[in-house]
Scaffold this motif. Structure first.
Motif, short mmCIF file in Angstrom:
data_model
loop_
_atom_site.label_atom_id
_atom_site.label_comp_id
_atom_site.label_asym_id
_atom_site.label_seq_id
_atom_site.Cartn_x
_atom_site.Cartn_y
_atom_site.Cartn_z
N ALA A 30 0.56 -1.08 -0.33
CA ALA A 30 0.09 0.13 -0.07
C ALA A 30 0.67 1.21 -0.31
O ALA A 30 0.84 1.76 -0.50
N HIS A 33 2.16 1.71 -3.68
CA HIS A 33 1.24 1.94 -4.02
C HIS A 33 0.58 3.51 -4.28
O HIS A 33 0.38 4.40 -5.24
N GLY A 36 3.12 5.86 -5.98
CA GLY A 36 3.28 5.33 -7.75
C GLY A 36 4.30 5.04 -7.92
O GLY A 36 4.66 4.93 -9.06
N SER A 39 2.19 -0.05 -9.78
CA SER A 39 0.43 0.31 -10.52
C SER A 39 -0.78 -0.14 -9.01
O SER A 39 -0.03 -1.08 -8.66
N GLU A 40 -1.38 -0.23 -10.33
CA GLU A 40 -3.00 -0.49 -9.55
C GLU A 40 -3.13 -2.28 -10.42
O GLU A 40 -3.11 -2.28 -8.32
N ARG A 41 -2.69 -2.24 -10.81
CA ARG A 41 -2.61 -4.05 -11.33
C ARG A 41 -1.90 -4.50 -10.43
O ARG A 41 -2.16 -6.09 -9.70
N HIS A 42 -0.32 -4.05 -10.16
CA HIS A 42 0.47 -5.24 -9.22
C HIS A 42 0.00 -4.91 -8.27
O HIS A 42 -0.08 -5.91 -7.27
N TYR A 43 -0.32 -3.44 -7.67
CA TYR A 43 -1.07 -3.82 -6.07
C TYR A 43 -1.94 -4.71 -5.68
O TYR A 43 -2.30 -5.40 -4.87
N LEU A 44 -2.55 -4.99 -6.43
CA LEU A 44 -4.06 -6.11 -6.59
C LEU A 44 -3.77 -7.36 -6.52
O LEU A 44 -4.56 -7.80 -5.31
N ASP A 47 -2.54 -7.97 -3.33
CA ASP A 47 -2.88 -8.02 -1.98
C ASP A 47 -4.01 -9.34 -2.25
O ASP A 47 -4.03 -9.28 -0.91
#
Length: 150
Positions: A30, A33, A36, A39-44, A47
């Protein structure tokens, strides 16, 4: 009410020690992310891996289990029997780790599941500074593909 931020001394990439304010409830993923660096994809994907690891009960227990004891050896569903949700999460977790591949799974597990920061993970693995972010990103990319995160 408990403090959500603590002051911590960290070493920056140039080797200078400085005091920073750290949010104790924020995961390393988090943190990356939010700045910056992921990316959102990597963070999701990271998680999802962490949630599967937690659901599977793969983390070390630090407290006593208060589950009810089984009534008899013949009764199914005793406290030691993993649930279907745990088994499914364990299967997904191991599949995602396998998808990351050898050499990438170490930092992935350390940062996403164990909650280690990148600098601590790099030091524990004996890697040069800044190598962790690149390897973590590669691992998260593979895991995102495995989880079908777009």
């Amino acid at each position: 009410m408990a403090a959500t931020h603590i002051e911590q001394m960290i070493e920056d990439p140039e080797g200078q020690t400085q005091a920073v304010l750290v949010h104790v409830g924020e995961s390393p993923l988090a943190w990356l992310h939010a700045r910056g660096l992921l990316s959102e994809r990597h963070y999701l994907a990271g998680d999802m891996l962490r949630r599967d690891w937690e659901r599977a009960g793969l983390g070390a227990r630090v407290t006593m289990r208060w589950d009810a004891a089984p009534r008899s050896a013949n009764s199914g569903g005793g406290a030691g029997d993993p649930t279907l949700a745990q088994l499914s999460a364990r299967e997904r977790f191991h599949g995602a780790i396998a998808a990351a591949g050898p050499g990438l799974a170490d930092i992935l597990w350390r940062v996403a599941c164990a909650g280690e920061g990148l600098v601590a993970a790099e030091k524990a693995l004996g890697w040069p500074s800044r190598a962790g972010k690149l390897v973590l990103t590669l691992a998260l990319d593979r895991v995102a593909g495995w989880y079908r995160v777009s």
